[in-house]
Write an enzyme that holds these catalytic residues in place. Structure first.
Site, PDB file in Angstrom:
ATOM      1  N   LYS A   1       0.683  -1.053  -0.083  1.00  0.00           N
ATOM      2  CA  LYS A   1      -0.097   0.231  -0.084  1.00  0.00           C
ATOM      3  C   LYS A   1       0.843   1.135   0.205  1.00  0.00           C
ATOM      4  O   LYS A   1       0.202   2.427  -0.928  1.00  0.00           O
ATOM      5  CB  LYS A   1      -1.023  -0.105   1.671  1.00  0.00           C
ATOM      6  CG  LYS A   1      -2.361  -0.754   1.106  1.00  0.00           C
ATOM      7  CD  LYS A   1      -2.868  -1.494   2.073  1.00  0.00           C
ATOM      8  CE  LYS A   1      -4.056  -1.686   2.537  1.00  0.00           C
ATOM      9  NZ  LYS A   1      -3.232  -3.642   2.828  1.00  0.00           N
TER      10      LYS A   1
ATOM     11  N   CYS B   1      -8.001  -6.077   7.168  1.00  0.00           N
ATOM     12  CA  CYS B   1      -8.686  -7.485   5.959  1.00  0.00           C
ATOM     13  C   CYS B   1      -9.696  -7.971   6.719  1.00  0.00           C
ATOM     14  O   CYS B   1      -8.897  -9.593   6.368  1.00  0.00           O
ATOM     15  CB  CYS B   1      -7.459  -8.089   4.941  1.00  0.00           C
ATOM     16  SG  CYS B   1      -6.042  -8.605   6.654  1.00  0.00           S
TER      17      CYS B   1
END
Length: 374
Positions: free
Chosen positions: A194, A308
């Protein structure tokens, strides 16, 4: 079978698993189990008899659609009963079945190449090596590989830098949507998927401060930075629960530690390592981390929270509590239309973004974007 050695019991278990769940021919599974038992000087005659009797009287698996309790679903799809129960309550039996089945499927590999021209070139390179792939219909930077591809073959095919990253994880960067020249904090950043995406979205102009508490993971991040040629990312060892900074940030990404129950298809052991008690423990950590890092957002800046996980204890519940305790933050929507299919809204103005393996063919993520009110 208290009289049998544990090695024999495990040999039988492995053989039955091969017969039931793998593409090993029945005769081969039996023959191999007998050979193993002979090599261990165990009871090969008994193993042969038990397995042949199993094949003659092979039980039919229960039909999960006929069992509203979820027990059959837990057995047939090898999921813990407590998790299946909550999915049946939340989604209904049919969708819970779809989610469990999706978790047991082999996920596609997705790579990220942010430059449009390079992405088109990558597709041509892959086709030249007979590797079937297509541009993601949803995520702009993503290329999805069709079927199973060895990473060695992928590296040989692509003469350019890329990052292996699921489409759901790529969506997080677009929720942050930083601009060139801005200052961004990525908490819990290793291995760097990310953080590097944020730097690419900024044109490698500005500063991305990538922190992680585990110094053993930072070399992976630095290797990725070197491979991609990115100069705007600074990697540091820091604890996101107590981290402070002399200057505020335009954007703070809190990619919080979580159960990872949204990644079961990639990490099957997770479903048996995580318990309901872990969700409560992780929720406390997530709330503390979010509250601490919110202090580093400049007025008018954004705070993006992502996990997640498929579970609301780590998603909506964490964010709602944070908003109650921090009236200087409010929910805002993402900037890109392609995010809309993943939006979860309520009448009170709450907007989060969720992905699911069975609905979207992606890992299960929850992401929320909030603005610090000036």
């Amino acid at each position: 079978p208290g009289g049998l050695a544990s090695t024999t019991i495990n040999n039988l278990r492995a053989a039955v698993y091969q017969i039931e769940f793998m593409r090993v021919p029945e005769w081969a599974a039996v023959d191999e189990a007998v050979s193993i038992e002979k090599a261990m000087r165990g009871r090969h005659g008994l193993v042969n008899a038990v397995l042949r009797n199993f094949l003659r009287n092979r039980p039919s698996p229960p039909d999960p659609r006929e069992d509203l309790s979820g027990k059959s679903l837990a057995i047939v799809t090898s999921h813990p009963f407590w998790l299946v129960q909550r999915w049946v309550r939340r989604f209904g039996l049919n969708e819970a079945i779809d989610l469990c089945v999706a978790n047991n499927a082999i996920p596609q590999t997705t790579i990220r190449i942010s430059d449009n021209a390079r992405r088109d070139e990558a597709l041509r390179m892959l086709a030249g090596k007979n590797i079937a792939a297509h541009a993601s219909p949803v995520v702009p930077a993503a290329i999805a590989l069709d079927g199973t591809v060895r990473f060695r073959d992928l590296a040989d095919a692509l003469a350019m830098p890329y990052v292996v990253q699921d489409e759901a994880a790529q969506l997080v960067g677009y929720l942050v949507n930083p601009s060139p020249g801005q200052r961004v904090l990525d908490a819990c950043a290793a291995p760097g998927g990310k953080a590097t995406h944020l730097a690419e979205l900024m044109g490698d102009s500005g500063e991305v401060v990538a922190i992680d508490i585990d110094d053993a993971r930072l070399p992976m991040l630095r290797d990725t930075l070197a491979r991609l040629g990115l100069k705007s990312v600074t990697a540091r060892v820091a604890n996101a629960l107590v981290h402070k900074d002399a200057c505020l940030f335009d954007h703070v990404l809190v990619d919080a530690p979580c159960s990872a129950l949204g990644t079961i298809r990639r990490n099957p052991d997770i479903k048996y390592r995580i318990t309901a008690a872990d969700l409560e423990r992780l929720q406390t950590t997530q709330q503390r981390m979010l509250a601490n890092l919110a202090q580093l957002v400049r007025p008018g800046g954004t705070l993006v929270y992502s996990v997640c996980s498929t579970e609301p204890e780590e998603g909506e519940i964490v964010v709602r509590r944070f908003l109650q305790e921090h009236p200087n933050f409010s929910i805002i929507e993402g900037d890109f239309p392609f995010l809309e299919p993943f939006a979860c809204r309520d009448e009170g103005g709450f907007v989060g973004y969720r992905t699911f393996p069975h609905r979207h063919g992606m890992d299960g993520f929850f992401v929320v974007r909030m603005k610090c009110i000036p």
